[in-house]
Design an enzyme around this catalytic site. Structure first.
Site, PDB file in Angstrom:
ATOM      1  CB  THR A 155      -0.860  -0.031   1.291  1.00 17.18           C
ATOM      2  OG1 THR A 155      -1.808  -1.066   1.165  1.00 17.18           O
ATOM      3  CG2 THR A 155      -1.583   1.284   1.554  1.00 17.18           C
ATOM      4  NE  ARG A 183     -10.071  -5.956   4.245  1.00 15.33           N
ATOM      5  CZ  ARG A 183      -8.941  -5.263   4.140  1.00 15.33           C
ATOM      6  NH1 ARG A 183      -8.591  -4.765   2.985  1.00 15.33           N
ATOM      7  NH2 ARG A 183      -8.195  -5.061   5.183  1.00 15.33           N
ATOM      8  CB  SER A 185      -9.144  -1.104   2.419  1.00 16.10           C
ATOM      9  OG  SER A 185      -7.979  -0.416   2.778  1.00 16.10           O
ATOM     10  CB  THR A 204       0.725   0.420   5.058  1.00 12.58           C
ATOM     11  OG1 THR A 204       0.626  -0.784   4.290  1.00 12.58           O
ATOM     12  CG2 THR A 204       2.065   0.452   5.763  1.00 12.58           C
ATOM     13  N   GLY A 205      -0.779  -1.859   6.501  1.00 14.08           N
ATOM     14  CA  GLY A 205      -0.817  -3.047   7.354  1.00 14.08           C
ATOM     15  C   GLY A 205      -2.146  -3.750   7.188  1.00 14.08           C
TER      16      GLY A 205
HETATM   17  N1  ASP Z   1      -4.110  -1.564   4.792  1.00 17.47           N
HETATM   18  C1  ASP Z   1      -4.434  -2.217   3.550  1.00 17.47           C
HETATM   19  C2  ASP Z   1      -5.750  -2.941   3.698  1.00 17.47           C
HETATM   20  O1  ASP Z   1      -5.954  -3.614   4.683  1.00 17.47           O
HETATM   21  C3  ASP Z   1      -3.400  -3.210   3.111  1.00 17.47           C
HETATM   22  C4  ASP Z   1      -1.973  -2.766   3.244  1.00 17.47           C
HETATM   23  O2  ASP Z   1      -1.690  -1.725   3.803  1.00 17.47           O
HETATM   24  O3  ASP Z   1      -1.094  -3.504   2.765  1.00 17.47           O
HETATM   25  O4  ASP Z   1      -6.546  -2.870   2.805  1.00 17.47           O
END
Ligand code: ASP
Length: 281
Positions: A155, A183, A185, A204-205
């Protein structure tokens, strides 16, 4: 003027040293381009959108081109921008087949209805001149076929402080990969992207963990209430521990302090203040 960007997490086990280096190089180039763009007179909000659009265009990252594929084989992307001065958040959730979701998010700054989801977001984009664009790359399809895509692979986000002292934050994602269609995000929520006059944050995460921890809005609120940015991060990340929350965040406060932290290793960031570029991972 300050700029910090992130390219999300990457997997140490499945990412080659060459890919990691390529991500760091891309971040170094983009953070400097974003700074120059801002230095040429663009606002904080324009600059975060510019930086994130460049990251979306780079297939190394999981946003725009290179986005991950959901369980039903389709790509749905989410992006948000927040102007810290007006405190207006706008965004798209689960938009399909546009090259730069962050640009659609910016267009929504001017609407009364500022966060659109699903087919409504896609229709809005088409009506505003965003042609159909396939953001899929062969590598993501191969990961999808092999069902090997993991959470947290790139991300993107940006936070800036402009010459007038204004802060803005923007975040864009292709999601976790293999999600159930529908879903939501964190990236286009106040948990994943938030800014006001005191601080801006992009996360992010694992979106579920970030929303559960209200990460971006909590950090910004703490800084607004007088806590030092470092302490605001420490407290907020401490609160992720009971459920082993997987998150990373970047931030800048009104005093120009740049900060970043992650709950797990292997997130890539770069910051630039006009003199020094720092690249971390
Ligand atoms: N935060 C993003 C999500 O859960 C994914 C990511 O940051 O890699 O959609």
């Amino acid at each position: 003027m300050k700029v910090i960007i992130h390219g999300g997490f990457f997997s140490e086990s499945s990412t080659s040293a060459a890919t990691k280096k390529a991500k760091q190089d891309a971040l170094t180039e983009i953070v400097q381009k974003a700074y120059q763009y801002m230095a040429s007179g663009h606002t904080a909000t324009e600059t975060v959108v510019y930086a994130v659009s460049l990251l979306e265009d780079d297939a190394l990252f999981n946003a725009g081109i290179g986005s991950q594929i959901q369980r039903d084989g389709k790509i749905r992307m989410s992006a948000a921008v927040m102007d810290g001065t007006t405190q207006k958040m706008s965004g798209v959730i689960n938009i399909e087949a546009v090259k730069n979701p962050i640009k659609v998010a910016l267009d929504l700054q001017g609407e009364d209805d500022r966060i659109l989801g699903g087919s409504g977001a896609t229709s809005y984009a088409r009506a505003h001149g965003y042609e159909e664009f396939n953001t899929e790359i062969p590598q993501r399809r191969a990961e999808y076929e092999a069902k090997t895509a993991s959470t947290g692979t790139g991300t993107v986000g940006c936070v800036v402080l402009d010459a007038a002292g204004h802060i803005a934050a923007a975040t864009s994602t292709g999601g976790k990969g293999f999600e159930i269609p529908g879903r939501i995000s964190d990236s286009a929520t106040v948990a994943g992207n938030y800014a006001n006059a005191f601080c801006g944050v992009s996360c992010t995460g694992v979106g579920e963990d970030i929303v559960s921890g209200a990460v971006a809005s909590k950090i910004v609120t703490r800084v607004t209430d007088g806590m030092h940015i470092k302490e605001a991060f420490a407290r907020t990340f401490e609160e992720l521990k009971p459920y082993d929350g997987f998150a990373g965040a970047i931030a800048i406060d009104a005093a120009g302090n740049i900060y970043h932290q992650d709950s797990h290793p292997s997130m890539v960031y770069a910051s630039f203040d006009g003199i020094d570029t720092e690249v971390f991972s």
